[in-house]
Design an enzyme around this catalytic site. Structure first.
Site, PDB file in Angstrom:
ATOM      1  N   ARG A  38       0.828  -1.208   0.000  1.00 47.48           N
ATOM      2  CA  ARG A  38       0.000   0.000   0.000  1.00 47.48           C
ATOM      3  C   ARG A  38       0.864   1.260   0.000  1.00 47.48           C
ATOM      4  O   ARG A  38       0.535   2.250  -0.669  1.00 47.48           O
ATOM      5  CB  ARG A  38      -0.929   0.011   1.224  1.00 47.48           C
ATOM      6  CG  ARG A  38      -1.916  -1.130   1.316  1.00 47.48           C
ATOM      7  CD  ARG A  38      -2.821  -1.203   0.096  1.00 47.48           C
ATOM      8  NE  ARG A  38      -3.933  -2.105   0.270  1.00 47.48           N
ATOM      9  CZ  ARG A  38      -3.896  -3.422   0.047  1.00 47.48           C
ATOM     10  NH1 ARG A  38      -2.749  -3.986  -0.324  1.00 47.48           N
ATOM     11  NH2 ARG A  38      -4.974  -4.169   0.220  1.00 47.48           N
ATOM     12  N   ASP A 147     -16.969   6.127   9.995  1.00 47.22           N
ATOM     13  CA  ASP A 147     -15.768   5.381   9.625  1.00 47.22           C
ATOM     14  C   ASP A 147     -14.646   6.383   9.382  1.00 47.22           C
ATOM     15  O   ASP A 147     -14.894   7.563   9.093  1.00 47.22           O
ATOM     16  CB  ASP A 147     -16.022   4.539   8.368  1.00 47.22           C
ATOM     17  CG  ASP A 147     -15.077   3.352   8.283  1.00 47.22           C
ATOM     18  OD1 ASP A 147     -15.508   2.227   8.580  1.00 47.22           O
ATOM     19  OD2 ASP A 147     -13.901   3.545   7.917  1.00 47.22           O
TER      20      ASP A 147
END
Length: 282
Positions: A38, A147
């Site tokens: 990532r 979130d």
């Protein structure tokens, strides 16, 4: 991808500490492949030549846009409708009745789903209330879902799900609340999508948490497993402050508030164990 870019052990340690301070999420050494992949994607996407250049910009970027992009890339969102359904049953058969008996002002019932991921959990709560709670006709419900990942929040608001996400739903509910898309996915109906308010929240950032108070029920399932002990205690304090006296929190099946904080009382219902803020607490 720039194959010349390498994430060294020292780079990984620096990044891990930085990401932990920002989010409370701790990456163990066995997550190196996931983290490196990532990171390299973000290094390439931003045109940075080295990890050092990328990391300097990440730490001192005033807007925080790249940090948010990185958080979106690093967070895992794996869920589906009616996951750990026993807690939803407990909500409509025991928890809500227990809560409304103590309400004297008929104020709305406030439920917080954190983290919301792509929306399956808060929409499952809304479905369960509509279908299985006899009190839904008499009480207003405010359902907030939060979130840290902005991209997953966009998906949640769209309410489009794969067959795998809805595989636990009874066929009659799937037909009642979803429309089949041409590609085989399922679109949740407008009424249910509008019943949930989605917001971005970082539990480790006090500024994000202003206004998150007076909840009757919190669902925080399978988040604390990614935190270390210190971050778990901080999260527990946050949830304690966010609940009304007598409010309850549901954790994931492998999580236990009793091992994190002594602030909550254990409530053992027939369907599930939940954790309650004492009635005398303020």
């Amino acid at each position: 991808m720039n194959t010349q870019t390498v994430i060294s052990k020292e780079d990984f340690a620096k990044f891990r500490e930085f990401f932990y301070r920002k989010t409370g999420i701790q990456f163990d050494d066995n997550k190196r492949y996931f983290v490196d992949k990532r990171l390299l994607e973000r290094i390439e996407a931003t045109g940075s030549e080295t990890f050092r250049n990328y990391f300097v910009n990440l730490r001192f970027q005033a807007s925080g846009d790249e940090l948010q992009q990185l958080v979106n890339a690093m967070t895992v969102n794996e869920t589906y409708f009616f996951r750990e359904e026993y807690q939803l049953k407990c909500l409509v058969t025991h928890m809500l009745d227990d809560l409304v008996r103590r309400k004297t002002d008929h104020s709305p019932i406030r439920i917080w789903s954190m983290p919301s991921s792509s929306g399956e959990e808060p929409y499952s709560i809304a479905l369960y209330l509509l279908e299985y709670w006899k009190g839904i006709a008499d009480w207003d419900v405010e359902l907030i879902a939060s979130d840290i990942d902005t991209s997953i929040l966009r998906r949640a608001r769209q309410g489009v799900y794969s067959p795998r996400s809805v595989h636990n739903l009874p066929p009659k509910l799937l037909e009642k609340y979803f429309a089949r898309c041409s590609n085989g996915d399922y679109q949740l109906c407008d009424d249910l999508r509008q019943s949930v308010e989605f917001t971005r929240v970082n539990l480790m950032n006090p500024a994000d948490l202003r206004g998150y108070r007076d909840f009757d029920v919190i669902f925080c399932r399978n988040l604390l497993i990614y935190f270390d002990d210190l971050s778990r205690r901080q999260a527990a304090d946050t949830f304690f402050d966010a609940l009304k006296p007598g409010g309850m929190i549901c954790l994931g099946h492998s999580e236990s508030m009793s091992r994190i904080s002594s602030l909550f009382n254990v409530r053992k219902f027939p369907d599930a164990i939940v954790y309650q803020k004492p009635l005398e607490a303020r």
